[in-house]
Design a protein around this motif. Structure first.
Motif, short mmCIF file in Angstrom:
data_model
loop_
_atom_site.label_atom_id
_atom_site.label_comp_id
_atom_site.label_asym_id
_atom_site.label_seq_id
_atom_site.Cartn_x
_atom_site.Cartn_y
_atom_site.Cartn_z
N VAL A 65 0.84 -1.19 0.00
CA VAL A 65 0.00 0.00 0.00
C VAL A 65 0.88 1.24 0.00
O VAL A 65 1.98 1.23 0.55
N THR A 66 0.39 2.28 -0.67
CA THR A 66 1.09 3.57 -0.68
C THR A 66 0.07 4.67 -0.49
O THR A 66 -1.12 4.49 -0.76
N THR A 67 0.53 5.81 -0.01
CA THR A 67 -0.33 6.97 0.17
C THR A 67 0.03 8.02 -0.86
O THR A 67 1.21 8.39 -0.99
N PRO A 79 -4.80 13.40 0.89
CA PRO A 79 -4.12 12.13 0.67
C PRO A 79 -5.12 10.97 0.58
O PRO A 79 -6.17 11.00 1.20
N TYR A 80 -4.77 9.96 -0.21
CA TYR A 80 -5.55 8.73 -0.27
C TYR A 80 -4.60 7.56 -0.50
O TYR A 80 -3.45 7.75 -0.92
N GLN A 81 -5.09 6.37 -0.22
CA GLN A 81 -4.26 5.18 -0.36
C GLN A 81 -4.62 4.39 -1.61
O GLN A 81 -5.79 4.31 -1.99
N VAL A 82 -3.60 3.83 -2.23
CA VAL A 82 -3.75 2.88 -3.33
C VAL A 82 -3.00 1.62 -2.92
O VAL A 82 -1.88 1.70 -2.40
N LEU A 84 -2.12 -2.80 -3.53
CA LEU A 84 -2.17 -4.06 -4.25
C LEU A 84 -2.92 -5.03 -3.35
O LEU A 84 -2.51 -5.27 -2.21
N ILE A 85 -4.01 -5.58 -3.87
CA ILE A 85 -4.86 -6.48 -3.09
C ILE A 85 -4.72 -7.90 -3.64
O ILE A 85 -4.90 -8.12 -4.84
N ASP A 86 -4.40 -8.83 -2.77
CA ASP A 86 -4.42 -10.24 -3.14
C ASP A 86 -5.81 -10.79 -2.84
O ASP A 86 -6.19 -10.93 -1.67
N LEU A 87 -6.57 -11.05 -3.89
CA LEU A 87 -7.91 -11.59 -3.69
C LEU A 87 -7.82 -12.99 -3.09
O LEU A 87 -6.85 -13.72 -3.33
N GLY A 96 -8.11 1.45 -4.99
CA GLY A 96 -8.09 2.48 -3.98
C GLY A 96 -8.60 1.93 -2.66
O GLY A 96 -9.31 0.93 -2.61
N ILE A 97 -8.20 2.60 -1.57
CA ILE A 97 -8.66 2.23 -0.23
C ILE A 97 -9.65 3.28 0.23
O ILE A 97 -9.37 4.48 0.19
N THR A 98 -10.82 2.84 0.68
CA THR A 98 -11.86 3.71 1.22
C THR A 98 -11.94 3.48 2.71
O THR A 98 -11.84 2.34 3.16
N GLY A 99 -12.14 4.54 3.47
CA GLY A 99 -12.28 4.39 4.92
C GLY A 99 -10.95 4.52 5.61
O GLY A 99 -10.03 5.17 5.10
N PRO A 100 -10.81 3.89 6.78
CA PRO A 100 -9.58 4.03 7.56
C PRO A 100 -8.36 3.55 6.79
O PRO A 100 -8.46 2.67 5.94
N ALA A 101 -7.21 4.14 7.09
CA ALA A 101 -5.97 3.73 6.44
C ALA A 101 -5.72 2.26 6.72
O ALA A 101 -6.01 1.74 7.79
N CYS A 102 -5.18 1.58 5.72
CA CYS A 102 -4.89 0.16 5.86
C CYS A 102 -3.38 -0.04 5.87
O CYS A 102 -2.61 0.86 5.54
N ALA A 103 -2.97 -1.24 6.25
CA ALA A 103 -1.56 -1.61 6.30
C ALA A 103 -1.39 -2.97 5.62
O ALA A 103 -2.36 -3.71 5.43
#
Ligand SMILES: [Zn+2]
Length: 128
Positions: A65-67, A79-82, A84-87, A96-103
């Motif tokens: 993830v990056t901001t 700022p927003y997060q983008v 890589l999601i492993d399904l 994109g990430i919606t809501g609280p920041a992810c790690a």
């Protein structure tokens, strides 16, 4: 993250058609069962050209993830997060990430971001 070129690609029409219904679909090879994304006219594992479109769970894990701190598109205020999601089904996608920041390692689930005149985009949000 302009998707205009992708929307015009016939290989991707089933993807965008499903997105209109808030359904996340990926390709699955009829010969070997491999799931893949982004869509292609053949299987990356065995080169077979018979591919089905199958709905996936919309659940996954953050691989990376990056901001983003600069404004690249008028509709996306930094700022927003983008990430890589492993399904859960295997394929990795950019979203994109919606809501609280992810790690990295967070469990996420798909949420749909509506857009004017374009199909909705799959974003992801962290889940407990
Ligand atoms: Zn295959």
């Amino acid at each position: 993250m302009s998707d205009r070129m992708q929307i015009d690609d016939p290989v991707l029409w089933p993807y965008w058609e499903a997105a209109q219904r808030h359904e996340l679909k990926v390709q699955r090879c009829q010969a070997c069962g491999h799931h893949q994304h982004y869509p292609r006219p053949f299987c990356l594992e065995c080169d077979h050209d018979a591919l089905d479109w199958v709905a996936v769970s919309g659940r996954g894990t953050v691989h990376s993830v990056t901001t983003v701190h600069i404004q690249l598109l008028p509709e996306l205020k930094p700022p927003y997060q983008v990430a890589l999601i492993d399904l859960a089904e295997g394929p990795r996608l950019v979203a994109g990430i919606t809501g609280p920041a992810c790690a990295i390692g967070d469990a996420v689930s798909v949420v749909w971001r509506e857009r004017d005149g374009l199909p909705p985009l799959p974003d992801f949000t962290t889940v407990a």
